[in-house]
Scaffold this motif. Structure first.
Motif, PDB file in Angstrom:
ATOM      1  N   LEU A 189     -30.321 -18.606  82.111  1.00 24.75           N
ATOM      2  CA  LEU A 189     -30.264 -19.992  81.659  1.00 24.75           C
ATOM      3  C   LEU A 189     -31.350 -20.272  80.619  1.00 24.75           C
ATOM      4  O   LEU A 189     -31.072 -20.799  79.532  1.00 24.75           O
ATOM      5  N   GLY A 190     -32.602 -19.919  80.930  1.00 24.43           N
ATOM      6  CA  GLY A 190     -33.699 -20.181  80.008  1.00 24.43           C
ATOM      7  C   GLY A 190     -33.562 -19.439  78.693  1.00 24.43           C
ATOM      8  O   GLY A 190     -33.603 -20.063  77.613  1.00 24.43           O
ATOM      9  N   PRO A 191     -33.396 -18.114  78.718  1.00 21.30           N
ATOM     10  CA  PRO A 191     -33.247 -17.373  77.459  1.00 21.30           C
ATOM     11  C   PRO A 191     -32.063 -17.828  76.615  1.00 21.30           C
ATOM     12  O   PRO A 191     -32.165 -17.900  75.387  1.00 21.30           O
ATOM     13  N   GLU A 192     -30.937 -18.148  77.276  1.00 21.76           N
ATOM     14  CA  GLU A 192     -29.765 -18.613  76.521  1.00 21.76           C
ATOM     15  C   GLU A 192     -30.073 -19.944  75.836  1.00 21.76           C
ATOM     16  O   GLU A 192     -29.707 -20.163  74.679  1.00 21.76           O
ATOM     17  N   TRP A 193     -30.729 -20.827  76.549  1.00 22.08           N
ATOM     18  CA  TRP A 193     -31.056 -22.126  75.987  1.00 22.08           C
ATOM     19  C   TRP A 193     -31.979 -21.980  74.778  1.00 22.08           C
ATOM     20  O   TRP A 193     -31.765 -22.617  73.735  1.00 22.08           O
ATOM     21  N   ILE A 194     -32.981 -21.150  74.885  1.00 19.26           N
ATOM     22  CA  ILE A 194     -33.916 -20.943  73.772  1.00 19.26           C
ATOM     23  C   ILE A 194     -33.178 -20.345  72.567  1.00 19.26           C
ATOM     24  O   ILE A 194     -33.360 -20.781  71.421  1.00 19.26           O
ATOM     25  N   LYS A 195     -32.322 -19.372  72.837  1.00 18.07           N
ATOM     26  CA  LYS A 195     -31.592 -18.713  71.747  1.00 18.07           C
ATOM     27  C   LYS A 195     -30.699 -19.698  70.988  1.00 18.07           C
ATOM     28  O   LYS A 195     -30.710 -19.760  69.751  1.00 18.07           O
ATOM     29  N   TYR A 196     -29.929 -20.488  71.725  1.00 22.16           N
ATOM     30  CA  TYR A 196     -28.986 -21.385  71.062  1.00 22.16           C
ATOM     31  C   TYR A 196     -29.673 -22.598  70.445  1.00 22.16           C
ATOM     32  O   TYR A 196     -29.200 -23.140  69.439  1.00 22.16           O
ATOM     33  N   THR A 197     -30.784 -23.017  71.007  1.00 21.90           N
ATOM     34  CA  THR A 197     -31.548 -24.095  70.380  1.00 21.90           C
ATOM     35  C   THR A 197     -32.083 -23.654  69.031  1.00 21.90           C
ATOM     36  O   THR A 197     -32.020 -24.402  68.044  1.00 21.90           O
ATOM     37  N   LYS A 198     -32.617 -22.430  68.967  1.00 20.69           N
ATOM     38  CA  LYS A 198     -33.137 -21.921  67.697  1.00 20.69           C
ATOM     39  C   LYS A 198     -32.021 -21.823  66.659  1.00 20.69           C
ATOM     40  O   LYS A 198     -32.204 -22.221  65.500  1.00 20.69           O
ATOM     41  N   ARG A 199     -30.869 -21.295  67.078  1.00 16.67           N
ATOM     42  CA  ARG A 199     -29.756 -21.180  66.132  1.00 16.67           C
ATOM     43  C   ARG A 199     -29.330 -22.551  65.623  1.00 16.67           C
ATOM     44  O   ARG A 199     -29.072 -22.742  64.432  1.00 16.67           O
ATOM     45  N   ARG A 200     -29.251 -23.528  66.537  1.00 13.79           N
ATOM     46  CA  ARG A 200     -28.836 -24.870  66.126  1.00 13.79           C
ATOM     47  C   ARG A 200     -29.814 -25.453  65.131  1.00 13.79           C
ATOM     48  O   ARG A 200     -29.419 -26.049  64.113  1.00 13.79           O
TER      49      ARG A 200
END
Length: 782
Positions: free
Chosen positions: A427-438
């Motif tokens: 959950l945490g790593p996915e959130w960080i990854k997609y926030t950066k991409r956005r």
């Protein structure tokens, strides 16, 4: 002489004695039960269920998964597994008509019968629950006892047949229908007789007219054409219409004979539909399938009745949009996790303008899928949005994702969606990854628009509905743990409005609808919720582009007060404060000026003018209102859009209420919607800490603008002034209770069900295509 007299008497006795003996041996006529006519489920039982059961037992959140819209749902029975639950791992789906086809298969999945009475009525859960409901009558018009839990926080008990005795002892007030008047003697006796007869099954089948069969054949042929271009287009359309209740629009203001769902079927046209049972519409079907239209059976429930019109003109429109512009594709995309996560690259070959325009043409439908689909249930799922806001759309000719292929190619990889990973650890790593991409995407987007429009956006950058399409202007309401949407700009000027471009619109759809799994894990649901927070912020940032550059940060600060400032620093990309706007502003409240501009620039598209909540003079009623409606609107305009600081009754009102006004042979129905104010809506938890109750307001508008009424008020035409005056006079909880006792429709009223279904009758008369039974699960015990 004596002897001759006795002979006739003796003969008479000899004749009568056999008759007396026969009478003595035969049962008395009163002891012979009269033959009981068979009870028909469709004709006699279904109406009882529609009147007093479906209001609670419909859709995914039906208590104990007992779905009663269809005879098949009643036959399937109940389950102790909750659909809406916090799970570390995804659960097996239990969709009626999809994940199992027979009663035996549902029994293998843990569902138990509620109607089985082979060993006597006492074995039937339905009978026992209805009997328990009749054993404890409530005082008419009074509040329910506090021990009866209501609402989404209720811990539903789902006793199996052999647990019913314990349930009845522990929950003596828990009979059905829960917390409302019991079945009448006639209704109860009809159900009891039907159960005693073995509960003869109902028939959910529908009979289509020849015209309907012709329409079905035409659409199925169109969806199932050969050719890679046609197959890719059909896949995109299916992934966007799988939730729809499709109907054939004949241009008449009446309810269609039947609605249909678009299915991926293992059987070709002409054979019974056998759905492909994948979790999501974009999962790999695994084998050959055909797109099919299957009739919707049973009773329509408002919260899942998301309509989409099919017509010859619409088919021609979609054909033109999809194929008039030349394009080719060599290899069709697959169904990998990456391809499901990013519809922009998966459907890259399909003209972007066609995709966007099809969504714009029916924007209310697509937003409604966000709102009435399985994702939108519960406070955490909805607290990412304001309680009321307006939504408009970027014009396709001014959307760089549509007009600039190079820009589209650069950014498409940055706008993939999370939620494919079910693991809680990810959950945490996915959130960080997609926030950066956005945020990388927003920087790329800002730079591209800065180069393309150095003067900034103007009114022509907002879609005008091609001059006639009212889908261009929408109002979205949040009712704490659910939401609604309607065409038109309703209510006073909102705090925020959204300008959505194609990437925002499509990402919202795939995040909340196509990629959302109601049976998924808590990780999946949290990722969905968190990413929608970024989508909301993106829509707000796009709106800020239309405001003066030097006011944007102050406006943003007003939207993200207190803890929201932290979210601005940590999660969101900085707002642009350099590129100007092409719109002229003349006040110190640019957001209000922008909203006023929407009304003036696109007023011809606004199908719901609102002088009730935005009254600027003495006349506060709509121009096309009836005489009764004019009186209602004039009276209620005094309480509309007033903050709770000036109108304390707002602080006591539920989130979403209905008002029934009885006139001379006419009944008007109005929605009373409480708009809660928040310092910000940037966090998943702690919403109560961000309330600003003194700023709450009440939006009043005709019609049924909700699926889940929290309460109903009923007023006679002659009492309108008294009702409005009582609303204005409320200062305390005691005052509000007096208001409820005089004008409220409590669950215990003997005629409760008549009033509860009055909005359905109103919809059937005024917007028959949208009519469906409202949901009772959130009706309060005021």
């Amino acid at each position: 002489m004596v002897e001759t007299t006795r002979l006739p008497l003796l003969g008479a006795l000899l004749l009568i004695l056999p008759l007396l003996a026969a009478c003595d041996e035969a049962p008395a006529a009163s002891d012979t039960p009269a033959p009981v006519a068979p009870v028909s489920f469709n004709q006699q039982i279904r109406p009882v269920i529609e009147q007093k059961c479906i209001a609670c037992h419909g859709c995914y959140d039906a208590p104990c998964q007992l779905k009663l819209e269809t005879a098949a749902g009643l036959d399937r029975g109940a389950s102790s597994m909750s659909v809406y639950a916090q799970r570390t791992e995804a659960a097996d789906p239990t969709r009626l008509f999809v994940d199992a086809q027979t009663t035996a298969e549902w029994r293998e999945r843990g569902f138990f019968s509620v109607i089985d009475s082979k060993r006597g009525l006492e074995e039937s859960l339905l009978y026992r629950m209805l009997e328990l409901g009749r054993a404890h009558r409530f005082e008419p018009g009074e509040r329910l006892p506090e021990e009866i839990a209501l609402g989404l926080k209720r811990d539903n008990q789902c006793p199996a047949p052999d647990e019913m005795d314990d349930y009845a002892e522990e929950h003596p007030l828990g009979g059905m229908p829960l917390g409302t008047p019991a079945l009448s003697d006639d209704e109860f006796n009809t159900v009891r007789t039907w159960l005693a007869q073995g509960a003869p099954p109902g028939d959910d089948r529908v009979t289509l007219s020849e015209r309907e069969r012709e329409q079905v054949r035409g659409w199925e042929t169109w969806f199932n054409r050969d050719g890679k271009r046609q197959q890719l287009a059909a896949r995109w359309l299916y992934e966007h219409l799988f939730l729809a209740h499709l109907y054939f629009d004949q241009g008449e203001d009446r309810k269609p004979d039947h609605f249909f769902t678009l299915e991926r079927s293992l059987t070709p046209p002409g054979e019974p539909v056998r759905p492909v049972a994948t979790r999501r519409p974009n999962d790999d079907p695994g084998e050959r399938f055909w797109y099919r239209l299957r009739p919707v059976t049973g009773t329509l429930v408002h919260k899942t009745h998301i309509t989409f019109a099919l017509s010859d003109a619409k088919r021609r429109r979609m054909e033109s949009l999809l194929f008039d512009t030349p394009w080719e594709i060599d290899t069709l995309p697959g169904y990998s996790e990456e391809e499901k996560a990013n519809p922009f690259t998966t459907f890259a070959a399909l003209p972007a303008r066609a995709r966007y325009q099809i969504m714009l043409d029916d924007a209310e439908y697509f937003v409604r899928t966000f709102i009435r689909g399985p994702v939108c249930r519960g406070q955490i799922a909805t607290d990412v949005i304001r309680d009321r806001f307006w939504a408009v759309f970027q014009d396709p000719d001014h959307d760089l994702y549509i007009t600039d292929p190079d820009y589209r190619a650069r950014v498409s990889g940055l706008i993939a969606l999370p939620g494919q990973e079910d693991s809680l650890l990810k959950l945490g790593p996915e959130w960080i990854k997609y926030t950066k991409r956005r945020n990388d995407y927003l920087r790329e987007r800002a730079e591209a628009y800065r180069a393309e429009q150095p003067q900034g956006p103007g009114w022509n950058d907002i879609w005008d509905g091609e001059g006639s399409n009212p889908n261009a202007l929408l109002t979205i309401f949040r009712h704490h743990d659910n939401s609604s949407v309607r065409k038109g700009l309703i209510g006073d000027y909102p705090l925020t409005s959204w300008v959505m471009d194609y990437p925002l619109f499509e990402r919202t759809y795939y995040s909340l609808v196509a990629n959302f799994d109601v049976f998924g894990s808590v990780s999946h649901k949290a990722q969905t919720r968190l990413y929608f927070d970024l989508i909301r912020n993106g829509a707000e940032q796009n709106t800020l582009r239309f405001l003066p550059a030097d006011t944007r940060k102050q406006v943003l600060k007003n939207w993200y007060q207190k803890t929201g400032q932290l979210k601005l620093l940590v999660s969101y990309e900085d707002v642009d404060t350099e590129v100007p706007t092409a719109i002229d502003y003349h006040s110190a409240t640019p957001m209000n000026e922008f909203n006023a501009g929407l009304l003036s620039q696109f007023g011809a598209l606004n199908v719901r003018p609102d002088p009730i909540n935005r009254c600027g003079g003495d006349n506060c009623s709509r121009a096309d209102a009836t005489a009764l409606e004019r009186d209602v609107e004039q009276a209620l305009s005094a309480i509309a859009s007033q903050p709770a600081a000036r109108l304390p009754v707002v602080d006591h009102m539920p989130e979403a209420s209905l008002l029934l006004v009885d006139g001379d042979g006419e009944q008007a129905v109005y929605s009373l919607l409480r708009n809660r104010a928040h310092s910000n809506v940037a966090f998943m938890f702690g919403e109560s800490l961000r309330y600003q109750p003194e700023k709450d307001t009440l939006t009043v508008y005709p019609g049924v603008l909700l699926s889940y009424p929290n309460f109903i008020f009923r007023v006679a035409h002659d009492d309108l002034s008294a009702f409005a005056g009582a609303m204005q006079a409320v200062e305390s909880e005691k005052d509000f209770t007096a208001l409820v006792e005089r004008f409220g429709v409590r669950r215990t009223q003997t005629d409760f069900w008549t009033h509860f279904h009055a909005p359905l009758r109103y919809m059937e008369a005024h917007e028959p295509t949208q009519a469906g039974i409202l949901d009772l699960n959130r009706y309060l015990n005021l």
